[in-house]
Design an enzyme around this catalytic site. Structure first.
Site, PDB file in Angstrom:
ATOM      1  CB  SER A  39      -1.149   0.363   1.316  1.00 48.43           C
ATOM      2  OG  SER A  39      -1.941  -0.554   1.636  1.00 48.43           O
ATOM      3  CG  HIS A  65      -2.709  -1.024  -3.869  1.00 47.84           C
ATOM      4  ND1 HIS A  65      -4.140   0.237  -3.940  1.00 47.84           N
ATOM      5  CD2 HIS A  65      -2.754  -2.193  -2.508  1.00 47.84           C
ATOM      6  CE1 HIS A  65      -3.703   0.155  -2.445  1.00 47.84           C
ATOM      7  NE2 HIS A  65      -2.737  -0.854  -1.199  1.00 47.84           N
ATOM      8  CD  GLU A  84      -5.039   2.565  -6.605  1.00 47.83           C
ATOM      9  OE1 GLU A  84      -5.575   3.310  -6.295  1.00 47.83           O
ATOM     10  OE2 GLU A  84      -4.298   1.737  -5.699  1.00 47.83           O
ATOM     11  CG  ASN A 138      -4.553   3.707   0.324  1.00 49.87           C
ATOM     12  OD1 ASN A 138      -5.464   4.238   0.328  1.00 49.87           O
ATOM     13  ND2 ASN A 138      -3.653   2.997   0.592  1.00 49.87           N
TER      14      ASN A 138
END
Ligand SMILES: NC(=O)c1ccc[n+]([C@@H]2O[C@H](COP(=O)([O-])OP(=O)(O)OC[C@H]3O[C@@H](n4cnc5c(N)ncnc54)[C@H](O)[C@@H]3O)[C@@H](O)[C@H]2O)c1
Length: 314
Positions: free
Chosen positions: A149, A170, A182, A220
């Site tokens: 992450s 991801h 992702e 994120n």
């Protein structure tokens, strides 16, 4: 079937480098490193979509727990998917479970895998050591991917000699439910690797989006600064955390306010991400640490998983 495909891919890569470069890898056999929260979910969705899966973790006890968790999760899926036909549901659960084999020895299994997806502890040194070792044992065509992450994909890929066959994949928690993946392309990731991974995520029934190897990727990078800005608003005393949550739910249409979400994501995880970014770029105002977050984490109040965070959960 998987064996035939692997043999085919291997013979292509050894006989003609030029034509192999043009052909995408059709992923049939997947090795998932780490049977925790994310790895178990990735193994589950890969097996449920017709892939054969090797799940790797450090001990047989962890793997047994992981497989039990997958079975429970599959039963929930089957209950919904086969509501009218419980027998078909049972068959689906058994068939999916039988596609997942477990081992504690990754090096002995990666010679016959098309894709290695890593979901172990978020520590660059540990990830690098594992990938460096597996690089020597994996087949030539095998693609490596990390589910990190917060770490830079390039800095993990650099531990291997296959930077062109290395990318980020991801996933989001809980993996069986969340549609997004992702797909992260480093400057060294080949187009063939990228396209093979896009096809793989689609085969899982997920929706891939593409992003360069930039901190936080897409989700994120937008989400964490938003959560941190909510904390700063609260720390300055501009509004209460309850009002901030209500405002974002009723005014922005978000299903959860930022403090509810922080407790759900985990305050330790959020602090880990922001500290990593701050270390990378200490001048970026979006990457500044927070006093209340640091204090709560120091007191081991991580949110929902410990029962207390910005809110009490018991
Ligand atoms: N938790 C999330 O919401 C989330 C979301 C997206 C990505 N990620 C990323 O996924 C990765 C895993 O996160 P998680 O939440 O599943 O962690 P977790 O702690 O639940 O699971 C990690 C697993 O890896 C195992 N492990 C550790 N070192 C190992 C090794 N050398 N070989 C084999 N297994 C090993 C551990 O025993 C554990 O079972 C991390 O990189 C994290 O950043 C997490």
């Amino acid at each position: 079937m998987a064996f035939v495909t692997r043999q085919f891919v291997r013979s292509v890569s050894s006989s003609s480098t030029a034509s192999a470069a043009a052909k995408k890898i059709i992923v049939k056999h997947v090795t998932v490193l780490g049977g925790g929260l994310m790895g178990a979910g990735i193994a589950q969705v890969a097996a449920a979509s017709g892939h054969t899966v090797m799940l790797v973790d450090q001990t047989d006890e962890i793997l047994a727990k992981s497989k039990k968790g997958i079975e429970e999760s599959l039963r929930k899926v089957a209950k919904k998917k086969f509501a009218e036909n419980p027998k078909a549901g049972d068959e689906f659960v058994q068939k999916t479970l039988s596609s997942i084999t477990t081992t504690t020895d990754a090096a002995s299994v990666v010679h016959s895998t098309d894709l290695v997806v890593e979901a172990i502890v978020e520590n660059l040194k540990v990830k690098n050591e594992l990938f460096q070792r597996l690089d020597k044992f994996a087949a030539e065509h095998t693609i490596f991917a990390s589910n990190t992450s917060s770490l830079q994909i390039t800095s993990i890929a650099n531990a291997t000699t296959r930077q062109d066959r290395f990318a980020g994949l991801h996933f989001f928690n809980p993996v069986p439910v969340m549609k997004l993946v992702e797909v992260i392309k480093t400057p060294m990731t080949s187009q063939k690797t990228f396209e093979s991974l896009v096809d793989f995520t689609k085969a899982l029934g997920k929706h891939p989006v593409s992003c360069k190897d930039t901190p936080g990727f897409i989700v994120n990078r937008l989400l964490v600064p938003y959560l941190m800005e909510a904390i700063r608003l609260y720390e300055r005393g501009d509004a209460s955390k309850e009002d901030i949550d209500t405002a974002m739910k009723l005014g922005a249409g978000y299903p959860m306010g930022p403090f509810e979400l922080l407790d759900y994501v985990g305050l330790d995880t959020t602090k880990f991400i922001i500290d990593g970014w701050h270390e990378m770029d200490s001048k970026n105002p979006l990457f500044q640490p927070s006093q209340s977050l640091n204090q709560l984490v120091a007191e081991k109040k991580f949110g929902k998983k410990t029962g207390e965070g910005y809110y009490k959960h018991k």
